[in-house]
Design a protein around this motif. Structure first.
Motif, short mmCIF file in Angstrom:
data_model
loop_
_atom_site.label_atom_id
_atom_site.label_comp_id
_atom_site.label_asym_id
_atom_site.label_seq_id
_atom_site.Cartn_x
_atom_site.Cartn_y
_atom_site.Cartn_z
N ALA A 149 -61.03 89.85 30.38
CA ALA A 149 -62.32 89.31 29.57
C ALA A 149 -63.64 89.37 30.68
O ALA A 149 -64.70 89.52 30.45
CB ALA A 149 -62.18 88.35 28.74
N THR A 150 -62.93 88.97 31.76
CA THR A 150 -63.94 88.60 32.95
C THR A 150 -64.09 89.89 33.95
O THR A 150 -64.79 89.89 34.83
CB THR A 150 -63.60 87.52 33.78
N GLY A 151 -63.34 90.83 33.64
CA GLY A 151 -63.39 91.96 34.65
C GLY A 151 -62.82 91.73 35.91
O GLY A 151 -62.96 92.30 36.90
N GLY A 152 -62.04 90.85 36.04
CA GLY A 152 -61.17 90.32 37.09
C GLY A 152 -62.16 89.69 38.05
O GLY A 152 -61.76 89.43 39.21
N SER A 153 -63.40 89.00 37.82
CA SER A 153 -64.12 88.28 38.79
C SER A 153 -63.99 86.96 39.08
O SER A 153 -64.47 86.42 39.89
CB SER A 153 -65.61 88.46 37.97
N TYR A 154 -63.02 86.65 38.25
CA TYR A 154 -62.42 84.93 38.34
C TYR A 154 -60.94 84.98 38.66
O TYR A 154 -60.07 85.98 38.18
CB TYR A 154 -62.82 84.16 37.43
N ARG A 155 -60.42 84.33 39.52
CA ARG A 155 -59.11 84.25 39.93
C ARG A 155 -58.38 83.48 38.54
O ARG A 155 -58.69 82.61 37.91
CB ARG A 155 -58.59 83.27 41.06
N VAL A 156 -56.94 83.69 38.47
CA VAL A 156 -55.98 83.30 37.53
C VAL A 156 -55.33 82.12 38.21
O VAL A 156 -54.62 82.03 39.35
CB VAL A 156 -55.07 84.15 36.88
N TRP A 157 -55.50 80.81 37.57
CA TRP A 157 -54.85 79.73 38.27
C TRP A 157 -53.61 79.22 37.17
O TRP A 157 -53.61 79.39 36.06
CB TRP A 157 -55.69 78.49 38.48
N GLY A 158 -52.75 78.41 37.95
CA GLY A 158 -51.43 78.00 37.03
C GLY A 158 -51.78 76.53 36.47
O GLY A 158 -52.92 76.06 36.93
N PRO A 159 -50.60 75.94 35.95
CA PRO A 159 -50.93 74.68 34.92
C PRO A 159 -50.91 73.55 36.33
O PRO A 159 -50.12 73.56 37.45
CB PRO A 159 -49.60 74.58 34.19
N ASP A 160 -51.88 72.52 36.36
CA ASP A 160 -52.11 71.52 37.13
C ASP A 160 -50.76 70.68 37.15
O ASP A 160 -49.95 70.31 36.18
CB ASP A 160 -53.09 70.49 36.93
N GLY A 161 -50.41 70.15 38.39
CA GLY A 161 -49.33 69.51 38.67
C GLY A 161 -48.04 69.88 38.70
O GLY A 161 -47.02 69.35 38.49
N THR A 162 -47.99 71.13 38.88
CA THR A 162 -46.54 71.94 38.77
C THR A 162 -46.61 72.65 40.22
O THR A 162 -47.46 72.78 41.04
CB THR A 162 -46.54 72.80 37.85
#
Length: 438
Positions: A149-162
């Motif tokens: 959806a973002t064309g890869g312009s933003y990074r993917v992050w995981g769940p907080d505190g893990t």
């Protein structure tokens, strides 16, 4: 509403664990890997994992479910590793800061051993594979759609505190789980389920690229090489992999390409040089301290004593140097031997499982577990994930799968199913005629 729904599901599973501890083991894995209660307002602050673990342990003591107590070479090395990290704790630096991570590591490893007591049938092993695939695949599905959806312009992050809250960490988890999804795809018969799993695998790959993790790219390459090497039609598989790779990479923005190009220019990358500085610190520390420094070594004082650049404090960013710095050369030796045993057993499953039709699925499992381990071995060289649950759950799959095959458990399970079918037939006759059959 979300709290009520999720809380109801977790409470029901906790209750089931008292009578069926294998359900508790799978629930613990789900809670530990996916951390679903973090999406709740109330449950996020409650000891959900502890409640699941307690119900599972009580279930082992009071339930009539079959339990299997055994020691394999893999579990022996895991218990030895647990003992060694306990020994190094009081011998290390900053003991007060090491106690909390030590508790986390021992708790995870202990529950791995607990799971091996209650997960022994094909149903249990397949259930664990589905839980692992679903827990990480959820983030791959969501992250893949986000990247597209973002064309890869933003990074993917995981769940907080893990363990996997960082972009690099979630990327490696996604890479590791792709072969497990492939294993499940090989076992299902429904065409629609196969297509759905294919979509999830693609989205996991897209999400891992969308994290802009260079280590994940190398891990994907390692797994791809293993799968290509084992394929019967290397030319066709090679062309297919190249085409898919070019399509995925071509979708990513210029910022992604610029970041990946720094893999070969690490001398000019501050992040890469910081990792090398941390690696040298770990090596020097272990060379001067037999027991290592335990978990509390990532500070100015330790780096001032052992790092080439004392002001550049970094986490280990490598499963190998992480264990080396924290637990010395002996700790690293135990760690490597444990995983080499897992690799060897998975390879034996892959070969011997082909000898009879009942164990073909064991061969598929061993093969895909090895592919996952190749990704972990390469990607883990650049991340501090030595104690992350997911690889240790692969250890469960390998140990339980090989034991199932060696004991010819399909014979026992077929007999148990026949007894259950006979019991169900008697119950039906009771309801039809109003009295039990004699």
């Amino acid at each position: 509403m979300r709290d009520l729904l999720l809380g109801g599901v977790i409470f029901s599973l906790i209750c089931c664990a008292f009578a069926r501890p294998w359900i508790g083991a799978l629930t613990w894995t789900w809670i530990s890997i996916m951390n679903p209660h973090s999406y709740s307002w109330v449950l996020s602050s409650m000891p959900v994992a502890a409640a699941v673990a307690l119900s599972t342990l009580v279930g082992i003591l009071v339930s009539k479910d079959r339990k299997v107590y055994f020691v394999s070479r893999e579990t022996a090395m895991l218990m030895l590793f647990m003992l060694w990290v306990t020994i190094t704790l009081p011998m290390g630096f900053m003991v007060e800061y090491s106690i909390t991570p030590w508790k986390t590591v021992v708790k995870i490893d202990f529950m791995i051993l607990v799971a091996l007591v209650v997960l022994h049938s094909r149903q249990h092993i397949m259930g664990l594979a589905w839980v692992l695939a679903g827990s990480i695949g959820f983030y791959g599905f969501k992250g893949g759609l986000f990247t597209i959806a973002t064309g890869g312009s933003y990074r993917v992050w995981g769940p907080d505190g893990t363990f996997i809250e960082g972009n690099n960490e979630i990327a490696l988890a996604l890479v590791i789980v792709i072969p497990l999804i492939r294993f499940l795809q090989m076992q299902v018969e429904s065409r629609w389920v196969k297509h759905a799993l294919t979509a999830v695998m693609i989205l996991c790959a897209v999400a891992s690229l969308g994290s802009q993790s260079r280590g994940a790219l190398l891990a994907l390459g390692a797994m791809g090489f293993v799968m290509w090497w084992r394929s019967e039609s290397k030319a066709a598989v090679g062309v297919l992999m190249v085409v898919i790779g070019l399509v995925l990479i071509g979708f990513m923005p210029d910022s992604w390409m610029n970041r990946m190009e720094t893999i070969g220019e690490y001398q000019e990358d501050g992040s890469a040089m910081g990792r090398i500085n941390a690696w040298q610190m770990a090596w020097n520390l272990a060379s001067h301290n037999f027991f290592g420094g335990s978990f509390g070594i990532y500070n100015l004082e330790t780096f001032g004593r052992y790092a080439p650049d004392p002001t550049d404090v970094h986490a280990a960013h490598s499963i190998y140097f992480q264990v080396l710095g924290e637990h010395g050369f002996l700790g690293l030796f135990i760690f490597l031997v444990m995983w080499s045993f897992v690799w060897g057993t998975a390879g034996r499953m892959r070969k011997q499982g082909l000898k009879q039709p009942e164990t073909r699925w064991v061969s598929d499992l061993g093969s895909m577990c090895q592919v996952s381990m190749a990704g972990y071995a390469v990607g883990g060289a650049f991340l501090s994930l030595a104690y992350f649950d997911l690889p240790y759950n692969i250890l469960i799959l390998v140990v339980a799968g090989s034991r199932w095959m060696d004991q010819k458990a399909w014979i026992r399970e077929a007999a148990e199913q026949a007894v259950q079918a006979a019991g169900s037939k008697k119950k039906r006759r009771f309801w039809i005629f109003g009295k039990p059959a004699r």
